[in-house]
Design a protein around this motif. Structure first.
Motif, PDB file in Angstrom:
ATOM      1  N   MET A   1      20.649  29.298  87.040  1.00 14.14           N
ATOM      2  CA  MET A   1      21.371  29.700  88.236  1.00 14.14           C
ATOM      3  C   MET A   1      20.628  30.863  88.881  1.00 14.14           C
ATOM      4  O   MET A   1      20.315  31.841  88.221  1.00 14.14           O
ATOM      5  CB  MET A   1      22.774  30.119  87.828  1.00 14.14           C
ATOM      6  N   ARG A   4      24.673  34.295  91.349  1.00 14.17           N
ATOM      7  CA  ARG A   4      26.076  34.092  90.972  1.00 14.17           C
ATOM      8  C   ARG A   4      26.872  35.306  91.438  1.00 14.17           C
ATOM      9  O   ARG A   4      26.522  36.438  91.126  1.00 14.17           O
ATOM     10  CB  ARG A   4      26.201  33.919  89.457  1.00 14.17           C
ATOM     11  N   GLU A   6      30.717  36.874  91.453  1.00 16.24           N
ATOM     12  CA  GLU A   6      32.011  36.733  90.791  1.00 16.24           C
ATOM     13  C   GLU A   6      32.999  37.759  91.338  1.00 16.24           C
ATOM     14  O   GLU A   6      32.823  38.961  91.150  1.00 16.24           O
ATOM     15  CB  GLU A   6      31.865  36.945  89.279  1.00 16.24           C
ATOM     16  N   GLN A  30      28.145  30.291  93.636  1.00 21.22           N
ATOM     17  CA  GLN A  30      26.986  30.055  92.780  1.00 21.22           C
ATOM     18  C   GLN A  30      25.954  29.305  93.591  1.00 21.22           C
ATOM     19  O   GLN A  30      26.289  28.347  94.301  1.00 21.22           O
ATOM     20  CB  GLN A  30      27.361  29.227  91.559  1.00 21.22           C
TER      21      GLN A  30
END
Length: 73
Positions: A1, A4, A6, A30
């Motif tokens: 990835m 990302r 969050e 993402q």
């Protein structure tokens, strides 16, 4: 990835007695390595603010941003 995000929260502070301006509230996303992504929107909607979080020019007031597994804070 590759990237990302969050639960990102961020607000620009107010000046003098004016309230701040909330830009992101609980934003999560993402982006996989090798994909192409376009971030579109009108003036003042947060496109540049999001990009500044990806390279640590701005730091979130809440949540986390990871670029290639590294916490940008």
């Amino acid at each position: 990835m590759s990237i990302r995000v969050e639960h990102l929260n961020f607000a620009y502070p107010g000046v003098d007695d004016t309230p701040g301006v909330a830009v992101f509230t609980d934003l999560s996303l993402q982006i996989e390595e090798g994909t192409f992504v376009a971030v579109l929107g009108g003036n003042g909607c947060g496109k540049s603010t999001l990009a500044k979080h990806f390279n640590s020019i701005l730091l979130p007031s809440g949540g986390k941003v990871y670029v290639f597994g590294l916490d940008t804070s």
